[in-house]
Design a protein around this motif. Structure first.
Motif, mmCIF file in Angstrom:
data_model
loop_
_atom_site.group_PDB
_atom_site.id
_atom_site.type_symbol
_atom_site.label_atom_id
_atom_site.label_comp_id
_atom_site.label_asym_id
_atom_site.label_seq_id
_atom_site.Cartn_x
_atom_site.Cartn_y
_atom_site.Cartn_z
ATOM 1 N N GLY A 130 0.814 -1.214 0.000
ATOM 2 C CA GLY A 130 0.000 0.000 0.000
ATOM 3 C C GLY A 130 0.845 1.260 0.000
ATOM 4 O O GLY A 130 0.553 2.217 -0.719
ATOM 5 N N ALA A 131 1.914 1.282 0.794
ATOM 6 C CA ALA A 131 2.783 2.457 0.857
ATOM 7 C C ALA A 131 3.471 2.687 -0.485
ATOM 8 O O ALA A 131 3.584 3.837 -0.944
ATOM 9 N N ALA A 132 3.916 1.620 -1.128
ATOM 10 C CA ALA A 132 4.559 1.767 -2.441
ATOM 11 C C ALA A 132 3.569 2.293 -3.473
ATOM 12 O O ALA A 132 3.897 3.173 -4.285
ATOM 13 N N GLY A 133 2.342 1.778 -3.434
ATOM 14 C CA GLY A 133 1.319 2.261 -4.360
ATOM 15 C C GLY A 133 0.951 3.710 -4.116
ATOM 16 O O GLY A 133 0.834 4.501 -5.059
ATOM 17 N N GLY A 134 0.773 4.083 -2.861
ATOM 18 C CA GLY A 134 0.435 5.474 -2.535
ATOM 19 C C GLY A 134 1.537 6.437 -2.925
ATOM 20 O O GLY A 134 1.277 7.517 -3.470
ATOM 21 N N ALA A 135 2.786 6.056 -2.673
ATOM 22 C CA ALA A 135 3.905 6.930 -3.017
ATOM 23 C C ALA A 135 4.059 7.066 -4.531
ATOM 24 O O ALA A 135 4.336 8.164 -5.042
ATOM 25 N N SER A 136 3.856 5.978 -5.263
ATOM 26 C CA SER A 136 4.007 6.059 -6.720
ATOM 27 C C SER A 136 2.901 6.908 -7.342
ATOM 28 O O SER A 136 3.153 7.676 -8.267
#
Length: 83
Positions: free
Chosen positions: A10-16
């Motif tokens: 989730g963090a990787a998706g939100g940051a991207s």
């Protein structure tokens, strides 16, 4: 490990997503996100206190798809806001 994977994904998706959005879209989206999370926190606290008192002394809840989804969304929020 069961809790780590949805948070990191989730963090990787939100940051991207946050890093690809134009600034003109990012400001109102962040404002709306902050307001929504503030309302969620304000309304959830009373419910959580009642729930804690009701479950005192019981075994912890197993990790379900709802918990994994909540962790993914929390990770997404964190990644989006911090990007």
């Amino acid at each position: 490990m069961d809790l780590l994977v949805p948070c990191v994904v989730g963090a990787a998706g939100g940051a991207s997503i946050a890093s690809t959005l134009p600034d003109s879209m990012l400001r109102p989206l962040l404002l709306g996100t902050f307001v929504a999370v503030g309302i969620l926190i304000a309304t959830k606290q009373a419910h959580t206190k009642r729930e804690d008192a009701a479950h005192e002394g019981h075994a912890p809840e197993p990790i379900t798809w709802r918990i994994r989804t909540a962790l993914f969304l929390a990770g997404f929020y964190g990644g989006f806001v911090q990007a």
